[in-house]
Design a protein around this motif. Structure first.
Motif, mmCIF file in Angstrom:
data_model
loop_
_atom_site.group_PDB
_atom_site.id
_atom_site.type_symbol
_atom_site.label_atom_id
_atom_site.label_comp_id
_atom_site.label_asym_id
_atom_site.label_seq_id
_atom_site.Cartn_x
_atom_site.Cartn_y
_atom_site.Cartn_z
ATOM 1 N N SER A 78 0.838 -1.200 0.000
ATOM 2 C CA SER A 78 0.000 0.000 0.000
ATOM 3 C C SER A 78 0.874 1.251 0.000
ATOM 4 C CB SER A 78 -0.930 0.010 1.221
ATOM 5 O OG SER A 78 -1.929 -0.975 1.097
ATOM 6 N N VAL A 79 1.973 1.189 0.755
ATOM 7 C CA VAL A 79 2.914 2.308 0.755
ATOM 8 C C VAL A 79 3.513 2.466 -0.645
ATOM 9 C CG1 VAL A 79 5.068 3.204 1.706
ATOM 10 C CG2 VAL A 79 3.447 1.984 3.197
ATOM 11 N N TYR A 80 3.910 1.337 -1.246
ATOM 12 C CA TYR A 80 4.474 1.345 -2.602
ATOM 13 C C TYR A 80 3.437 1.832 -3.617
ATOM 14 C CZ TYR A 80 6.167 -0.640 -7.034
ATOM 15 O OH TYR A 80 6.554 -0.827 -8.335
ATOM 16 N N GLY A 81 2.210 1.301 -3.501
ATOM 17 C CA GLY A 81 1.153 1.675 -4.441
ATOM 18 C C GLY A 81 0.782 3.136 -4.332
ATOM 19 N N TRP A 82 0.775 3.657 -3.096
ATOM 20 C CA TRP A 82 0.469 5.071 -2.885
ATOM 21 C C TRP A 82 1.464 5.930 -3.666
ATOM 22 C CZ3 TRP A 82 -1.233 6.801 2.672
ATOM 23 C CH2 TRP A 82 -1.891 8.034 2.593
#
Length: 210
Positions: A78-82
């Motif tokens: 989620s951090v990467y996708g954000w």
């Protein structure tokens, strides 16, 4: 009616009230995350992070290692996708919805196989490989790992993995005794189908980004 209610919710009589509230909270934010993903909104990630961090705690407490790893991975991705979703590819546009390239499909296959092996090893080392649930848990973990990576990359194929994994998870979580979570995955399945159709329509209307 009482028999059905006891089957679906009877196990919660043995749970701490705090855990029940946390599970319901995680389910609500999980629904919000998938809905925002369908809508192609960046809020998919902060809502998903709240849901996953709660589930990491609960699943660790319930010793469901594969499920716990899925949610820990979700949080990281989620951090990467954000970052990916908000990264500008030029002065005007952020990363668009697109189809997976041949290279990304190869990476997806590698993630799937490596996840199967990794989760199997974790179960064996923990001496918890003790039934068909472990097999299914390992399979769904691999499916969801690929789905989350593709979603973070904003690839339409992510929905196909979510649909398959969600369908498997509905009876799996019901069997495990987590009725609210089972209902969550049933809802996820429906939203994922509409999400795929919505993203496909977007690609059809924007062939350059496909």
């Amino acid at each position: 009616m009482n028999l059905i209610f006891d089957f679906l919710f009877g196990q919660y009589s043995e749970y701490e009230t705090t855990d029940i509230v946390l599970e319901i909270t995680a389910v609500v934010f999980g629904f919000l995350s998938v809905w925002f993903s369908k809508q192609n909104k960046i809020w998919v990630f902060p809502t998903g992070m709240i849901s996953t961090i709660i589930f990491v705690y609960l699943l660790y407490k319930w010793t469901l290692l594969g499920d716990m790893m899925i949610n820990a991975y979700y949080f990281i991705m989620s951090v990467y996708g954000w970052y990916i979703w908000t990264r500008k590819i030029d002065d005007s546009f952020v990363t668009p919805i697109s189809r997976a390239s041949a290279r990304e499909k190869q990476i997806s296959l590698a993630i799937f196989i490596s996840t199967l092996v990794f989760v199997f090893i974790v179960y064996k080392v923990s001496n918890k490989w003790n039934g068909w649930v472990a097999y299914v848990d390992t399979l769904t973990t691999a499916i969801f790992f690929v789905g989350m990576w593709l979603m973070a990359r904003r690839k339409i194929e992510n929905w196909l993995f979510w649909i398959v994994g969600d369908v498997i998870s509905v009876p799996l979580y019901l069997y495990k005794g987590f009725t609210f979570t089972s209902f969550q995955y049933f809802g996820f399945t429906i939203i994922a189908i509409f999400g795929y159709l919505a993203w496909k329509k977007h690609l059809n209307n924007n062939p350059v980004t496909a």
